[in-house]
Design an enzyme around this catalytic site. Structure first.
Site, PDB file in Angstrom:
ATOM      1  N   ASP A 101      43.429 111.683 -91.612  1.00  0.00           N
ATOM      2  CA  ASP A 101      43.786 110.308 -91.960  1.00  0.00           C
ATOM      3  C   ASP A 101      42.795 109.794 -92.996  1.00  0.00           C
ATOM      4  OD1 ASP A 101      45.529 107.943 -91.217  1.00  0.00           O
ATOM      5  OD2 ASP A 101      43.554 107.056 -90.934  1.00  0.00           O
ATOM      6  N   ILE A 118      40.151 102.729 -95.245  1.00  0.00           N
ATOM      7  CA  ILE A 118      39.006 102.018 -95.808  1.00  0.00           C
ATOM      8  C   ILE A 118      38.331 101.226 -94.700  1.00  0.00           C
ATOM      9  CG2 ILE A 118      38.266 100.256 -97.473  1.00  0.00           C
ATOM     10  CD1 ILE A 118      40.676 100.988 -99.184  1.00  0.00           C
ATOM     11  N   HIS A 119      37.018 101.328 -94.616  1.00  0.00           N
ATOM     12  CA  HIS A 119      36.261 100.623 -93.591  1.00  0.00           C
ATOM     13  C   HIS A 119      35.044  99.921 -94.202  1.00  0.00           C
ATOM     14  CE1 HIS A 119      38.487 102.403 -90.228  1.00  0.00           C
ATOM     15  NE2 HIS A 119      38.518 103.505 -90.957  1.00  0.00           N
ATOM     16  N   ARG A 120      34.535  98.955 -93.454  1.00  0.00           N
ATOM     17  CA  ARG A 120      33.317  98.231 -93.839  1.00  0.00           C
ATOM     18  C   ARG A 120      32.113  99.099 -93.496  1.00  0.00           C
ATOM     19  NH1 ARG A 120      33.102  92.867 -90.639  1.00  0.00           N
ATOM     20  NH2 ARG A 120      31.384  93.569 -89.331  1.00  0.00           N
ATOM     21  N   GLU A 156      48.045 109.433 -95.070  1.00  0.00           N
ATOM     22  CA  GLU A 156      48.504 108.525 -96.122  1.00  0.00           C
ATOM     23  C   GLU A 156      48.310 109.065 -97.531  1.00  0.00           C
ATOM     24  OE1 GLU A 156      48.075 106.116 -92.466  1.00  0.00           O
ATOM     25  OE2 GLU A 156      46.820 107.598 -93.476  1.00  0.00           O
ATOM     26  N   GLU A 163      34.735  88.571 -95.758  1.00  0.00           N
ATOM     27  CA  GLU A 163      35.966  89.267 -95.385  1.00  0.00           C
ATOM     28  C   GLU A 163      37.176  88.565 -96.000  1.00  0.00           C
ATOM     29  OE1 GLU A 163      36.481  92.029 -94.010  1.00  0.00           O
ATOM     30  OE2 GLU A 163      34.850  92.578 -92.662  1.00  0.00           O
TER      31      GLU A 163
END
Length: 493
Positions: free
Chosen positions: A166, A169-171, A234, A290
């Site tokens: 997979d 996008i993450h922080r 994806e 955010e």
């Protein structure tokens, strides 16, 4: 639309450079500590960023303080029109492009190391001089941020049980010379599930972070279940957008793959049982800005990525974004539009004309659904369509339903419909006590005693459609359809 072939960050920048008003650059030195984002706020951030801001060109900073030779690109996706150029699609049809791409996936392929541009230069963590904070010019969006953040890192990991992969996008915040904290929202991303599986076995989860890639990958990575369920990579969507497979390469220090033409790749492992307070260095209680327009609260304990290596292209270009900017709207909103189009079309083919996940909702909280009533029995089905959207996307808060004569992409037109085709006591449908999004500060028990838990709040449908049997009363004034270029050939292109 476009003539240049876009397959990586550099070809994307070349395309934008060839289009008037889509890319600017500066040779004036900029401090990545707050200043870089402060500059771009005025140039082209848009979105839910504090005013004054605007939709403007993407930007390249050629001189970054503390990082000799480094360049930083920002705002590539901070305009729906620009996303259209980069994906070779009319802006109003982007949701349909992604919908078709999900349904016609093209699997990625793995290429040899010698062909992978992302491994032209290599740095290994066992070198005593290794320091990711010096190698990767990650900006700090505001002076209150917990630290420098990777905001556009394509995280790639695989299930320790099935091997299914997979990309999301993450922080991610730099915490030391070889440690990065990662925020994995529970139940929201598959990599978080992979980490839980690995940790249950007492094992580390290999993960690669590719920065500076084809914009098609950045957009595709933001699809979520149920459109792309567990086991759906994806990167297949990005392959379908480009009609050719995304190229991957095996990492050098971990058992995982990375995007082969990325500008930067960080190789590491999410350690089992290890946690860190996100703002351990700043002590501000805040993480970073955010998408709703507020600074996210610092998490008291986040998983840690132990970095093993950094590989880059020659003269790499760092890519970043401002959390609440229009860039987030493009990445989060367009895949959601595609998902809503797919779901509603299955239930009632031909009725939903288009969807826009508006900027004011950060691409997640608001959807404008353009619905066509063709026969008397269609009355009420528009509200059913809104309920279908809510059932699939917990983060969605407000749905505006409009007729086919209203432009869903023009919020002034939507507000016009709400003003003249909406009565709150008749056309406002509220759904209290359901899962919403935890980053909305109004979805908190502190806001109201009626809110039982963080993120459990109220959704609403604003039905701004005309009752089918009254369509004649609400017909818009009709103007002559002419081509104004005859009178203003230079102004209207």
């Amino acid at each position: 639309m476009s003539k240049k072939k876009v397959r990586d960050l550099r070809s994307a920048l070349e395309l934008l450079q060839s289009i008037d008003g889509q890319l600017v650059e500066t040779d004036v030195e900029v401090d990545p500590l707050g200043e870089l984002s402060g500059v771009y706020r005025h140039v082209g951030a848009g979105g839910t960023v504090m005013r004054p801001t605007q939709e403007g060109p993407a930007m390249i900073f050629n001189h970054v303080k503390g990082h000799p030779g480094a360049r930083v690109a920002i705002g590539l996706l901070a305009s729906r029109r620009r996303v259209g150029y980069l994906l070779d699609c009319e802006p109003q049809k982007l949701g349909f492009l992604l919908k078709d791409s999900v349904n016609n996936p093209i699997k990625p392929v793995v290429i040899p190391h010698e062909q992978a541009k992302c491994q032209e230069v290599k740095y290994f963590a066992d070198d005593p001089d290794f320091d990711i904070r010096k190698l990767v010019p990650a900006p700090t969006n505001t002076l209150e941020d917990a630290g420098p953040y990777i905001t556009l890192g394509m995280c790639y990991a695989s299930s320790p049980e099935t091997g299914e992969s997979d990309v999301t996008i993450h922080r991610m915040c730099f915490q030391s010379k070889d440690e990065i904290s990662i925020f994995l929202q529970p139940g929201a991303r598959h990599i978080g599930y992979f980490r839980e599986l690995a940790e249950a076995k007492g094992e580390a989860l290999p993960i690669s972070i590719s920065i500076g890639v084809d914009p098609a990958i950045e957009i595709a990575s933001c699809f979520e279940a149920p459109t792309t369920p567990l086991g759906y990579d994806e990167l297949q969507v990005a392959g379908a957008i480009r009609n050719e497979p995304v190229e991957l390469v095996e990492c050098l220090t971990i058992n995982e793959r990375a995007i082969a033409n990325a500008e930067y790749v960080i190789e590491g492992e999410i350690l089992p049982g290890k946690r860190i307070r996100e703002d351990i260095h700043s002590n501000t209680g805040k993480a970073m800005p955010e998408f709703p327009g507020y600074c996210g609260p610092a998490n008291p304990e986040l998983p840690i990525i132990k970095v093993k290596a950094v590989t880059t292209r020659k003269n790499p270009i760092m890519q970043t974004c401002i959390g609440p900017s229009e860039e987030h709207v493009s990445m989060a909103g367009i895949p959601t539009e595609a998902s809503i189009l797919t779901m509603v079309d299955k239930a009632m083919p031909g009725k939903l004309q288009n969807v826009y996940c508006a900027s004011s909702g950060g691409g997640k909280y608001i959807a404008v659904m353009q619905f066509k009533k063709s026969v008397p029995s269609d009355e009420g089905r528009q509200r059913q369509a809104a309920l279908l959207a809510f059932s699939a996307f917990a983060e969605l808060k407000h749905v505006f339903l409009v007729d086919e004569d209203v432009d869903p992409f023009d919020m002034k037109d939507v507000m016009w419909a709400m003003t003249t085709r909406f009565q709150a006591d008749l056309d406002l449908i509220t759904i209290p006590g359901v899962q919403c999004h935890p980053l909305d500060p109004s979805n908190q028990p502190e806001y109201s005693a009626h809110i039982r838990a963080r993120g459990v709040a109220c959704k609403a449908i604003f039905d701004c459609t005309v009752p089918f049997d009254q369509k004649a009363r609400f017909e818009r004034a009709k103007f002559m359809d002419v081509d104004p270029k005859c009178w203003l050939p230079d102004m209207l292109k």
